[in-house]
Design an enzyme around this catalytic site. Structure first.
Site, PDB file in Angstrom:
ATOM      1  N   GLU A  46       0.849  -1.198   0.000  1.00 32.89           N
ATOM      2  CA  GLU A  46       0.000   0.000   0.000  1.00 32.89           C
ATOM      3  C   GLU A  46       0.882   1.245   0.000  1.00 32.89           C
ATOM      4  O   GLU A  46       1.932   1.254   0.646  1.00 32.89           O
ATOM      5  CB  GLU A  46      -0.892  -0.045   1.255  1.00 32.89           C
ATOM      6  CG  GLU A  46      -1.856   1.111   1.392  1.00 32.89           C
ATOM      7  CD  GLU A  46      -2.813   0.945   2.593  1.00 32.89           C
ATOM      8  OE1 GLU A  46      -3.166  -0.201   2.951  1.00 32.89           O
ATOM      9  OE2 GLU A  46      -3.169   1.975   3.169  1.00 32.89           O
ATOM     10  N   ASP A  73       0.294   5.397   0.567  1.00 30.13           N
ATOM     11  CA  ASP A  73      -0.791   6.264   1.044  1.00 30.13           C
ATOM     12  C   ASP A  73      -0.515   7.752   1.050  1.00 30.13           C
ATOM     13  O   ASP A  73       0.532   8.186   1.530  1.00 30.13           O
ATOM     14  CB  ASP A  73      -1.047   5.965   2.549  1.00 30.13           C
ATOM     15  CG  ASP A  73      -1.611   4.604   2.793  1.00 30.13           C
ATOM     16  OD1 ASP A  73      -2.389   4.134   1.976  1.00 30.13           O
ATOM     17  OD2 ASP A  73      -1.261   4.015   3.842  1.00 30.13           O
ATOM     18  N   GLU A 104      -2.886  10.385   3.095  1.00 31.72           N
ATOM     19  CA  GLU A 104      -4.094  10.522   3.920  1.00 31.72           C
ATOM     20  C   GLU A 104      -4.061  11.892   4.584  1.00 31.72           C
ATOM     21  O   GLU A 104      -3.048  12.282   5.163  1.00 31.72           O
ATOM     22  CB  GLU A 104      -4.153   9.429   4.989  1.00 31.72           C
ATOM     23  CG  GLU A 104      -4.178   8.036   4.366  1.00 31.72           C
ATOM     24  CD  GLU A 104      -4.410   6.937   5.389  1.00 31.72           C
ATOM     25  OE1 GLU A 104      -5.557   6.516   5.546  1.00 31.72           O
ATOM     26  OE2 GLU A 104      -3.430   6.517   6.026  1.00 31.72           O
ATOM     27  N   THR A 144       1.772  10.242   5.157  1.00 34.51           N
ATOM     28  CA  THR A 144       2.199   9.337   4.074  1.00 34.51           C
ATOM     29  C   THR A 144       2.725   8.055   4.708  1.00 34.51           C
ATOM     30  O   THR A 144       3.290   8.069   5.804  1.00 34.51           O
ATOM     31  CB  THR A 144       3.320   9.954   3.214  1.00 34.51           C
ATOM     32  OG1 THR A 144       4.492  10.152   4.029  1.00 34.51           O
ATOM     33  CG2 THR A 144       2.910  11.281   2.599  1.00 34.51           C
ATOM     34  N   GLU A 195       5.761   5.886   8.550  1.00 28.47           N
ATOM     35  CA  GLU A 195       4.986   7.106   8.414  1.00 28.47           C
ATOM     36  C   GLU A 195       5.865   8.353   8.372  1.00 28.47           C
ATOM     37  O   GLU A 195       6.812   8.479   9.148  1.00 28.47           O
ATOM     38  CB  GLU A 195       4.020   7.274   9.605  1.00 28.47           C
ATOM     39  CG  GLU A 195       3.073   6.139   9.833  1.00 28.47           C
ATOM     40  CD  GLU A 195       3.651   5.040  10.714  1.00 28.47           C
ATOM     41  OE1 GLU A 195       4.865   5.076  11.018  1.00 28.47           O
ATOM     42  OE2 GLU A 195       2.885   4.144  11.098  1.00 28.47           O
TER      43      GLU A 195
END
Ligand code: NAG
Length: 282
Positions: free
Chosen positions: A104, A106, A108, A122, A133
């Site tokens: 994944e 991301d 967000e 992220t 993260e």
């Protein structure tokens, strides 16, 4: 014209991109995605399929997913986030593979109370494991206008850009034993959902449901990717993103974003990794 994912291009590459620009923003929400969640809360707003909205109320959020799966690609969209008191809301744009050992990538956006900044979160998951993260505040108000968010995912690296400015690079470090997403095709997803507990530092801020429905807008969806079919992916012939790297000016921009706007970095979280930060960081 717009070089949304780019950092800096030689004239030759500029030329190639100019020749390609017919394909830029060729995406259509009507043709390319399915609103798979939200029971009517997600809507394509125009005939050409350039504008889509997602909404969230007390009962449900909403989301869309791409019809196609990709193994590598450059995915981008413009977003205008929930304005006003958006505390507890999360607006997303990401790539994801199915299963329990999923990959994944991301973007967000964690809402906030009025007048306080959104956090751009992220992360990269490989084989079901995230823990990578990095979070940023933005240098603009993401609720006032549309801004372009792009993920470039190629065999060597993942580059996150905001309005063409690279803010994060996740390099393929398989040579030192760090898994990299490269075996599973991913779909593109977007969603607007409620995560009061996660998104507001342990429920510090409550979602103000009197302001519902909350609405976020997506525009000019565009994917150039290696489409997965029958167990293999085929890349478009002209794919500069497939070998994209960051040159010095790109690296300087990442440094700028990290120095000025990064609010969390797993790589410097010694409390969380008392045994030493993950090897990909060093
Ligand atoms: C909300 O804003 C405050 C600063 O006023 C910031 O410290 C906090 O990280 C923000 N919360 C989120 C979820 O973005």
């Amino acid at each position: 014209m717009k070089f949304s994912c780019g950092t800096r291009f030689s004239f030759l590459v500029l030329f190639l991109i100019a020749a390609q620009s017919v394909a830029v923003y060729a995406g259509s929400f009507h043709k390319d995605v399915q609103i798979h969640w939200g029971d009517g809360r997600g809507k394509v707003r125009d005939r050409d399929g350039k504008l889509l909205s997602l909404s969230l109320d007390k009962f449900s959020g909403s989301g869309f997913q791409s019809h196609q799966e990709f193994l590598y690609g450059k995915v981008e969209v413009q977003m205008k986030l929930v304005a006003g008191n958006s505390a507890g809301t999360v607006t997303t744009f990401y790539l994801k593979a199915p299963g329990t050992m999923w990959d994944e990538i991301d973007f967000e956006f964690l809402g906030n109370i009025s007048g306080h900044p959104y956090t751009l979160h992220t992360n990269v998951y490989t084989q079901g494991s995230g823990d990578k993260e990095q979070q940023f505040h933005l240098w603009f108000d993401p609720t006032k206008n549309f801004h372009t968010y792009c993920i470039t995912w190629n065999p060597q690296r993942i580059i996150f850009t905001v309005d063409g400015i690279p803010i994060r690079e996740f390099k393929n470090s398989e040579s030192v034993g760090v898994p990299f997403p490269k075996n599973q095709p991913m779909r593109v997803y977007a969603s607007l959902w409620e995560a009061e507990h996660w998104a507001t530092r342990g429920g510090l801020e409550k979602t103000d449901w009197s302001k519902a429905p909350f609405t976020a807008f997506y525009r000019n969806y565009n994917v150039e990717g290696c489409v997965w079919a029958n167990g293999k992916s085929s890349c478009p012939a002209n794919s500069p993103w497939f070998t994209q790297t960051l040159d010095q000016s790109g690296l300087d921009k990442v440094k700028w974003a990290q120095n000025k706007y990064m609010v969390y970095n797993y790589c410097t979280d010694k409390k969380r990794f008392p045994q030493g930060v993950p090897s990909v960081c060093t």
